[in-house]
Design a protein around this motif. Structure first.
Motif, PDB file in Angstrom:
ATOM      1  N   LEU A  94       0.822  -1.198   0.000  1.00 19.55           N
ATOM      2  CA  LEU A  94       0.000   0.000   0.000  1.00 19.55           C
ATOM      3  C   LEU A  94       0.863   1.259   0.000  1.00 19.55           C
ATOM      4  O   LEU A  94       1.956   1.275   0.560  1.00 19.55           O
ATOM      5  N   ASP A  95       0.358   2.323  -0.608  1.00 24.65           N
ATOM      6  CA  ASP A  95       1.002   3.634  -0.539  1.00 24.65           C
ATOM      7  C   ASP A  95       0.628   4.254   0.798  1.00 24.65           C
ATOM      8  O   ASP A  95      -0.375   4.953   0.917  1.00 24.65           O
ATOM      9  N   TYR A  96       1.446   3.971   1.820  1.00 31.44           N
ATOM     10  CA  TYR A  96       1.060   4.355   3.177  1.00 31.44           C
ATOM     11  C   TYR A  96       0.975   5.865   3.367  1.00 31.44           C
ATOM     12  O   TYR A  96       0.267   6.343   4.267  1.00 31.44           O
ATOM     13  N   THR A  97       1.675   6.670   2.545  1.00 32.32           N
ATOM     14  CA  THR A  97       1.603   8.122   2.719  1.00 32.32           C
ATOM     15  C   THR A  97       0.179   8.635   2.493  1.00 32.32           C
ATOM     16  O   THR A  97      -0.200   9.671   3.043  1.00 32.32           O
ATOM     17  N   ALA A  98      -0.621   7.904   1.697  1.00 30.38           N
ATOM     18  CA  ALA A  98      -2.010   8.306   1.484  1.00 30.38           C
ATOM     19  C   ALA A  98      -2.802   8.264   2.782  1.00 30.38           C
ATOM     20  O   ALA A  98      -3.806   8.975   2.928  1.00 30.38           O
ATOM     21  N   ALA A  99      -2.364   7.458   3.744  1.00 32.36           N
ATOM     22  CA  ALA A  99      -3.057   7.381   5.031  1.00 32.36           C
ATOM     23  C   ALA A  99      -2.963   8.684   5.819  1.00 32.36           C
ATOM     24  O   ALA A  99      -3.725   8.908   6.769  1.00 32.36           O
ATOM     25  N   PHE A 100      -2.025   9.570   5.427  1.00 30.40           N
ATOM     26  CA  PHE A 100      -1.851  10.847   6.128  1.00 30.40           C
ATOM     27  C   PHE A 100      -2.531  12.008   5.391  1.00 30.40           C
ATOM     28  O   PHE A 100      -2.456  13.148   5.829  1.00 30.40           O
ATOM     29  N   SER A 101      -3.161  11.714   4.270  1.00 31.32           N
ATOM     30  CA  SER A 101      -3.616  12.772   3.365  1.00 31.32           C
ATOM     31  C   SER A 101      -4.800  13.575   3.874  1.00 31.32           C
ATOM     32  O   SER A 101      -5.087  14.646   3.344  1.00 31.32           O
ATOM     33  N   ARG A 102      -5.502  13.084   4.902  1.00 30.33           N
ATOM     34  CA  ARG A 102      -6.701  13.771   5.388  1.00 30.33           C
ATOM     35  C   ARG A 102      -6.545  14.219   6.839  1.00 30.33           C
ATOM     36  O   ARG A 102      -7.541  14.491   7.518  1.00 30.33           O
TER      37      ARG A 102
END
Length: 289
Positions: free
Chosen positions: A25-33
């Motif tokens: 998974l692109d874990y940085t997307a988990a911080f996007s919100r």
């Protein structure tokens, strides 16, 4: 397995992000919100606040955490039902973890990863300390853990999120809508907590600490975006984070000091200023669209 730890991640989120990365998974997307997140989850096991959105976003991407198993009976059943090769997040007192710096010295909650093997020994990974190569038996694991959190991966949903929902402009628009109510709720709740027990008086500082770490993680997400430092300079300002730290430290002082009213009032004024700075940034981003 690549062990991931950086500023803003605690041991629990270290484990989440490390497993997400190991699962492709692109874990940085988990911080996007995280910029607009205002309503946090209180974890009674460790007495801290945690982001709801990190876990929600990972679930959208196909990685789901089961309910923590906190009794010996449930842990025995959960471990028996865990397929070989699966990852499990384990919560355990650091004082009884052999590789922990706090081993036999100090009690405190800590999370690490166990990969279930097909034999007696199971591999352990501790992203917070960058430690791998340790093993544990089920006979040690089940009675000593305070939480056993199974991970379920939906391979059909492992993909990146739709960019329209996790961009800087989308977060700016949500900040404009949500920040006033978030601030009102936080200040109101902080006043209530400060009138409570010794444990409750620590909650405003813990809440702010989670908001601060969310901003560190949001900056990590922005690092991968084109011209982010130019579009959102506030998140790359050292003084900005110093102000957040001042709020957190002031609230801890208010909780522990007999002269709490002064420290508490100043902290409330400063966090109001920080929210106003963020709303102003959001207006600027929104106007540039």
């Amino acid at each position: 397995m690549k062990l991931i730890h950086f500023q803003g991640l605690n041991c629990y989120h270290d484990c989440l992000i490390t497993i997400a990365n190991a699962s492709g998974l692109d874990y940085t997307a988990a911080f996007s919100r995280l910029w607009a997140e205002g309503y946090l989850r209180y974890d009674p096991i460790c007495s801290v606040f945690l982001s709801r959105r990190i876990q929600e976003t990972l679930e959208t991407m196909g990685m789901r955490l089961d309910t923590p198993l906190t009794t010996v009976e449930n842990r025995e059943t959960g471990w028996a039902e865990t397929p070989d090769g699966s990852y499990v997040i384990i919560g355990m007192d650091a004082c009884v973890i052999p590789w922990s710096p706090l081993y036999k010295l100090l009690h405190g909650p800590h999370y690490f990863i166990v990969q279930k093997g097909n034999a007696e020994l199971h591999d352990c990974f501790d992203p917070t300390y960058g430690i791998s190569g340790q093993t544990i038996t089920a006979h040690e694991l089940i009675p000593k853990a305070y939480a056993h959190i199974p991970i379920n991966m939906d391979r059909c949903r492992i993909l990146s999120l739709n960019d329209t929902h996790n961009t800087l402009p989308a977060q700016a628009q949500e900040v404009l809508m949500a920040h006033p109510e978030t601030l009102r709720h936080l200040l109101e709740q902080a006043h209530i907590w400060m009138q409570g027990s010794e444990k409750e008086r620590l909650l405003p500082a813990k809440y702010v600490d989670c908001l601060l770490t969310g901003r560190y993680l949001y900056r990590h997400f922005l690092n991968g975006q084109d011209s982010a430092a130019t579009k959102a300079p506030l998140f790359f300002s050292h003084q900005y984070y110093e102000k957040w730290l001042a709020v957190k430290n002031g609230l801890y002082k208010a909780a522990l000091s007999n002269q709490s009213s002064t420290a508490f009032g100043e902290s409330c004024r400063l966090i109001t200023c920080l929210f106003e700075m963020e709303v102003e940034l959001a207006r600027h981003i929104n106007a540039s669209l």
